[in-house]
Design a protein around this motif. Structure first.
Motif, PDB file in Angstrom:
ATOM      1  N   LEU A 130       0.807  -1.218   0.000  1.00  0.00           N
ATOM      2  CA  LEU A 130       0.000   0.000   0.000  1.00  0.00           C
ATOM      3  C   LEU A 130       0.839   1.266   0.000  1.00  0.00           C
ATOM      4  CD1 LEU A 130      -2.631  -1.259   2.580  1.00  0.00           C
ATOM      5  CD2 LEU A 130      -3.135  -0.654   0.202  1.00  0.00           C
ATOM      6  N   THR A 131       2.147   1.118  -0.024  1.00  0.00           N
ATOM      7  CA  THR A 131       3.046   2.267  -0.016  1.00  0.00           C
ATOM      8  C   THR A 131       3.413   2.642  -1.442  1.00  0.00           C
ATOM      9  OG1 THR A 131       3.960   1.691   2.148  1.00  0.00           O
ATOM     10  CG2 THR A 131       5.285   3.131   0.749  1.00  0.00           C
ATOM     11  N   ALA A 132       3.113   3.881  -1.821  1.00  0.00           N
ATOM     12  CA  ALA A 132       3.438   4.366  -3.164  1.00  0.00           C
ATOM     13  C   ALA A 132       3.403   5.886  -3.156  1.00  0.00           C
ATOM     14  CB  ALA A 132       2.446   3.822  -4.190  1.00  0.00           C
ATOM     15  N   GLY A 133       4.408   6.492  -3.765  1.00  0.00           N
ATOM     16  CA  GLY A 133       4.448   7.948  -3.834  1.00  0.00           C
ATOM     17  C   GLY A 133       4.483   8.555  -2.442  1.00  0.00           C
ATOM     18  N   ASP A 134       3.538   9.469  -2.186  1.00  0.00           N
ATOM     19  CA  ASP A 134       3.486  10.093  -0.852  1.00  0.00           C
ATOM     20  C   ASP A 134       2.505   9.378   0.065  1.00  0.00           C
ATOM     21  OD1 ASP A 134       1.098  10.840  -1.972  1.00  0.00           O
ATOM     22  OD2 ASP A 134       1.296  12.980  -1.547  1.00  0.00           O
ATOM     23  N   GLN A 135       2.085   8.190  -0.323  1.00  0.00           N
ATOM     24  CA  GLN A 135       1.176   7.385   0.504  1.00  0.00           C
ATOM     25  C   GLN A 135       1.946   6.264   1.181  1.00  0.00           C
ATOM     26  OE1 GLN A 135      -2.666   5.785  -1.155  1.00  0.00           O
ATOM     27  NE2 GLN A 135      -1.684   3.824  -0.711  1.00  0.00           N
ATOM     28  N   TYR A 136       1.854   6.235   2.523  1.00  0.00           N
ATOM     29  CA  TYR A 136       2.474   5.164   3.293  1.00  0.00           C
ATOM     30  C   TYR A 136       1.435   4.094   3.610  1.00  0.00           C
ATOM     31  CZ  TYR A 136       6.518   8.175   3.926  1.00  0.00           C
ATOM     32  OH  TYR A 136       7.632   8.954   3.697  1.00  0.00           O
ATOM     33  N   GLY A 137       1.919   2.891   3.838  1.00  0.00           N
ATOM     34  CA  GLY A 137       1.011   1.794   4.129  1.00  0.00           C
ATOM     35  C   GLY A 137       0.351   1.893   5.480  1.00  0.00           C
TER      36      GLY A 137
ATOM     37  N   ALA B  13       6.187   2.828   6.714  1.00  0.00           N
ATOM     38  CA  ALA B  13       5.730   3.854   7.651  1.00  0.00           C
ATOM     39  C   ALA B  13       6.719   5.007   7.572  1.00  0.00           C
ATOM     40  CB  ALA B  13       5.649   3.315   9.074  1.00  0.00           C
ATOM     41  N   SER B  14       6.223   6.200   7.668  1.00  0.00           N
ATOM     42  CA  SER B  14       7.081   7.380   7.573  1.00  0.00           C
ATOM     43  C   SER B  14       8.022   7.479   8.763  1.00  0.00           C
ATOM     44  CB  SER B  14       6.214   8.637   7.513  1.00  0.00           C
ATOM     45  OG  SER B  14       6.997   9.804   7.617  1.00  0.00           O
ATOM     46  N   ASP B  15       9.241   7.963   8.511  1.00  0.00           N
ATOM     47  CA  ASP B  15      10.145   8.178   9.647  1.00  0.00           C
ATOM     48  C   ASP B  15       9.693   9.360  10.497  1.00  0.00           C
ATOM     49  OD1 ASP B  15      10.832  10.282   7.964  1.00  0.00           O
ATOM     50  OD2 ASP B  15      12.840   9.527   7.525  1.00  0.00           O
ATOM     51  N   SER B  16       8.656  10.051  10.046  1.00  0.00           N
ATOM     52  CA  SER B  16       8.097  11.156  10.834  1.00  0.00           C
ATOM     53  C   SER B  16       7.209  10.670  11.969  1.00  0.00           C
ATOM     54  CB  SER B  16       7.287  12.095   9.932  1.00  0.00           C
ATOM     55  OG  SER B  16       8.108  12.748   8.985  1.00  0.00           O
TER      56      SER B  16
ATOM     57  N   LYS C 119      -4.155  10.630  12.588  1.00  0.00           N
ATOM     58  CA  LYS C 119      -5.501  10.719  12.006  1.00  0.00           C
ATOM     59  C   LYS C 119      -5.513  11.623  10.787  1.00  0.00           C
ATOM     60  CE  LYS C 119      -8.155  13.740  13.329  1.00  0.00           C
ATOM     61  NZ  LYS C 119      -8.497  15.136  12.916  1.00  0.00           N
ATOM     62  N   ASP C 120      -4.815  12.754  10.869  1.00  0.00           N
ATOM     63  CA  ASP C 120      -4.768  13.687   9.742  1.00  0.00           C
ATOM     64  C   ASP C 120      -4.126  13.043   8.515  1.00  0.00           C
ATOM     65  OD1 ASP C 120      -5.969  15.626  11.304  1.00  0.00           O
ATOM     66  OD2 ASP C 120      -4.086  16.647  11.800  1.00  0.00           O
ATOM     67  N   GLN C 121      -3.077  12.252   8.718  1.00  0.00           N
ATOM     68  CA  GLN C 121      -2.433  11.549   7.614  1.00  0.00           C
ATOM     69  C   GLN C 121      -3.400  10.569   6.959  1.00  0.00           C
ATOM     70  OE1 GLN C 121       0.863  11.974   6.448  1.00  0.00           O
ATOM     71  NE2 GLN C 121       0.855  13.752   7.788  1.00  0.00           N
ATOM     72  N   PHE C 122      -4.162   9.888   7.786  1.00  0.00           N
ATOM     73  CA  PHE C 122      -5.130   8.903   7.291  1.00  0.00           C
ATOM     74  C   PHE C 122      -6.239   9.585   6.507  1.00  0.00           C
ATOM     75  CE2 PHE C 122      -8.877   6.099   7.975  1.00  0.00           C
ATOM     76  CZ  PHE C 122      -8.382   4.918   7.432  1.00  0.00           C
ATOM     77  N   VAL C 123      -6.771  10.657   7.057  1.00  0.00           N
ATOM     78  CA  VAL C 123      -7.855  11.391   6.403  1.00  0.00           C
ATOM     79  C   VAL C 123      -7.385  11.965   5.072  1.00  0.00           C
ATOM     80  CG1 VAL C 123      -9.278  13.473   6.556  1.00  0.00           C
ATOM     81  CG2 VAL C 123      -9.142  11.914   8.506  1.00  0.00           C
ATOM     82  N   ALA C 124      -6.144  12.411   5.019  1.00  0.00           N
ATOM     83  CA  ALA C 124      -5.603  13.011   3.799  1.00  0.00           C
ATOM     84  C   ALA C 124      -5.224  11.984   2.738  1.00  0.00           C
ATOM     85  CB  ALA C 124      -4.379  13.860   4.151  1.00  0.00           C
ATOM     86  N   GLY C 125      -5.379  10.708   3.057  1.00  0.00           N
ATOM     87  CA  GLY C 125      -5.026   9.667   2.102  1.00  0.00           C
ATOM     88  C   GLY C 125      -3.548   9.391   2.023  1.00  0.00           C
ATOM     89  N   LYS C 126      -2.795   9.889   3.008  1.00  0.00           N
ATOM     90  CA  LYS C 126      -1.352   9.671   3.012  1.00  0.00           C
ATOM     91  C   LYS C 126      -0.950   8.459   3.841  1.00  0.00           C
ATOM     92  CE  LYS C 126      -0.159  14.489   2.092  1.00  0.00           C
ATOM     93  NZ  LYS C 126       0.604  15.675   2.557  1.00  0.00           N
ATOM     94  N   ALA C 127      -1.928   7.791   4.417  1.00  0.00           N
ATOM     95  CA  ALA C 127      -1.704   6.537   5.138  1.00  0.00           C
ATOM     96  C   ALA C 127      -2.905   5.647   4.874  1.00  0.00           C
ATOM     97  CB  ALA C 127      -1.533   6.776   6.630  1.00  0.00           C
ATOM     98  N   ALA C 128      -2.650   4.437   4.406  1.00  0.00           N
ATOM     99  CA  ALA C 128      -3.748   3.523   4.076  1.00  0.00           C
ATOM    100  C   ALA C 128      -4.318   2.851   5.317  1.00  0.00           C
ATOM    101  CB  ALA C 128      -3.266   2.465   3.090  1.00  0.00           C
ATOM    102  N   MET C 129      -3.507   2.746   6.367  1.00  0.00           N
ATOM    103  CA  MET C 129      -3.938   2.153   7.631  1.00  0.00           C
ATOM    104  C   MET C 129      -3.348   2.985   8.761  1.00  0.00           C
ATOM    105  SD  MET C 129      -3.287  -1.939   6.830  1.00  0.00           S
ATOM    106  CE  MET C 129      -1.553  -1.691   6.401  1.00  0.00           C
TER     107      MET C 129
END
Length: 404
Positions: free
Chosen positions: A176-183, A233-236, A246-256
């Motif tokens: 699920l990790t691609a581009g600016d989206q983390y799994g 997973a982001s090193d951030s 939650k914000d990452q998830f809502v923004a589509g930048k995290a699939a889980m």
């Protein structure tokens, strides 16, 4: 657990000195015994109104008047210190569950058994949180815990089912990790939030806070290291609070994401987001997921005014009836603590099924260590930071954190 702060923790450490001077002393209560004071940290909406309405309903049922004070969560313990010093503690005091044992240890709270209250039928984890030295000091109407949220659309596009094991989690997160989206996203921040989020992995794997140097604890930490090192997973994550996750998830930048049900209203507000939730994945299929128990307990301070304490007990009892637990659980996306209500609750709140199931086996953070928990929680998040930043490997991180 929505958030904890270092300021509150430092304040708690000063409680024994501050409260020892007031416990058992003469009461400074005045006025009609049918007017009692309540203090809590539900100062933000909609919780402020939801809790306030229930308190008012209970007060009307009992036939008393309640004067309620709300303070920001980060200020509650400092307020308790000030009131303890001036012997003006409220008749009913709400506390975050990890704080109860530390304050009870000072003698500043009344054993609820002395007032005819018990925790019969409540989830054991919350009973443990409210118990100190064999005495019950706090009761909770509802609880929260952690689970794995997932974006239904993103998983369906990849033909991925929600992961139930660590290996499935790593495989799914990588796919699920691609581009600016983390799994996957989680909070590994250097606060109690980071420790709280790590506990499901540590406890489910057989790790224990009484021995952080065990292989089981290291193995759980290695999972997080693997996810970050693989780029799944982001090193951030070392800087993200649960709100940031939650914000990452809502923004589509995290699939889980690993998070709690208090985020559900925000998720539901996103009309384009289709989400689901499951219990936190386990290392090996067949293990029972064990997560930490969050939520607040209602306590009765030692004011010395027996008449007011009797009415305070009636209020706490009313706040923990089946009816009140169901009402608050459905309004606030929290799980009724009384386990007999689980089936009815899930029937009414199907999106809470994973969390309701998780609560049944959830543990109190202070259940084994009591007032020593904050020190160990600090070691946990320190070790996480050391491992995820490459300053220590998973096997050595906890020993290094303990050494300071």
């Amino acid at each position: 657990m929505k958030k904890s702060t270092a300021i509150a923790s430092a304040a708690i450490l000063a409680l024994p000195l501050a409260l020892a001077s007031c416990s058992g002393g003469p009461s400074t209560s005045s006025g009609d015994a049918d007017t009692i004071t309540v203090m809590d940290y539900y100062n933000n909406e909609p919780d402020k109104t939801m809790i306030g309405d229930v308190i008012d309903e209970c007060a009307a049922t009992i036939g008393i008047t309640v004067k309620r004070t709300t303070v920001p969560g980060k200020d509650l313990i400092q307020k308790v210190l000030q009131q303890a010093s001036s012997k003006t503690l409220p008749d009913v005091l709400m506390l975050d569950n990890p704080d109860v044992q530390q304050i009870a240890a000072t003698g500043g709270l009344t054993p609820l058994g002395d007032l005819g209250l018990d925790a019969a039928g409540s989830a054991q984890g919350m009973v443990d949180a409210g118990t100190y030295d064999g005495e019950l000091y706090g009761l909770a109407p509802t609880a929260n815990t952690l689970g794995l949220f997932y974006n239904k659309k993103l998983l369906e596009e990849k033909g991925i089912t929600p992961p139930t094991t660590w290996e499935e989690l790593k495989t799914a997160a990588a796919a699920l990790t691609a581009g600016d989206q983390y799994g996957v996203a989680f909070s590994a921040i250097a606060t109690y939030e980071g420790s709280w989020q790590f506990l499901p992995f540590m406890w489910t794997n057989g790790g224990d806070e009484t021995d952080l140097t065990s292989p089981e604890v290291a193995e759980a930490l290695q999972l997080w290291v693997d996810l970050v090192d693989a780029g799944s997973a982001s090193d951030s994550v070392i800087n993200w609070s649960q709100g940031d996750v939650k914000d990452q998830f809502v923004a589509g930048k995290a699939a889980m994401m690993i998070n709690g049900p208090w985020q559900i209203p925000s998720l539901d507000a996103e009309t384009d987001l289709e989400w689901g939730s499951v219990q936190v994945p386990v290392n090996t299929a067949g293990q029972t997921p064990i997560a930490p128990l969050g939520g607040e307990l209602w306590t009765i301070p030692q004011t010395g005014d027996k008449a007011k304490q009797a009415n305070a007990a009636k209020l706490v009892e009313c706040l923990t009836t089946d009816e009140t637990e169901m009402k608050l659980g459905t309004q606030r996306f929290t799980v009724p603590v009384r386990t007999s209500l689980a089936a009815d609750y899930v029937a009414e709140m199907p999106t809470m099924e994973a969390f309701a199931t998780q609560v049944e086996n959830a543990r109190s953070r202070t259940g084994k260590l009591g007032e020593e928990w904050p020190e160990v929680a600090t070691q946990i998040y320190t070790a996480i930071q050391l491992a995820l930043t490459g300053q220590a490997n998973a096997e050595d991180a906890f020993a290094q954190a303990a050494a300071g």
